[in-house]
Design a protein around this motif. Structure first.
Motif, mmCIF file in Angstrom:
data_model
loop_
_atom_site.group_PDB
_atom_site.id
_atom_site.type_symbol
_atom_site.label_atom_id
_atom_site.label_comp_id
_atom_site.label_asym_id
_atom_site.label_seq_id
_atom_site.Cartn_x
_atom_site.Cartn_y
_atom_site.Cartn_z
ATOM 1 N N ALA A 47 -0.345 -4.138 0.102
ATOM 2 C CA ALA A 47 -1.773 -4.380 0.285
ATOM 3 C C ALA A 47 -2.332 -5.193 -0.866
ATOM 4 N N SER A 48 -1.905 -4.890 -2.075
ATOM 5 C CA SER A 48 -2.360 -5.628 -3.250
ATOM 6 C C SER A 48 -1.932 -7.095 -3.158
ATOM 7 N N PRO A 97 3.354 0.919 0.205
ATOM 8 C CA PRO A 97 2.330 0.185 0.949
ATOM 9 C C PRO A 97 1.200 -0.333 0.075
ATOM 10 N N ASP A 98 0.918 0.346 -1.039
ATOM 11 C CA ASP A 98 -0.154 -0.127 -1.929
ATOM 12 C C ASP A 98 0.208 -1.472 -2.553
ATOM 13 N N ARG A 117 -4.160 -8.984 -0.836
ATOM 14 C CA ARG A 117 -5.457 -9.289 -1.436
ATOM 15 C C ARG A 117 -5.359 -10.548 -2.291
#
Length: 66
Positions: free
Chosen positions: A56-57, A52-53, A60
């Motif tokens: 999310a990155s 998930p990181d 962004r």
């Protein structure tokens, strides 16, 4: 005891009027609402989104492209 329907100007049903007796019998037959416990549902999508990181990155980066 009769249910009455409410119609809009185009003849579509938009609501209903239910007699109190029927409403109280219907509501009385439902189980009391159970409060959601966070520890029971936390992480249920853990296996569906492996990183998930990284997702999310990537989101962004989309916002900063402007």
């Amino acid at each position: 005891m009769e249910i009455q329907y409410v119609y809009d100007a185009n003849g579509r049903r938009t609501g209903v009027i239910v007699p109190i007796d029927l409403w109280e019998r219907t509501v009385g037959s439902l189980e009391p609402r159970r409060r959601c416990r966070f520890d029971e549902v936390y992480g249920i999508y853990r296996d569906l989104i492996p990183d998930p990181d990284a997702i999310a990155s990537g989101l962004r980066d989309e916002w900063e492209r402007g």
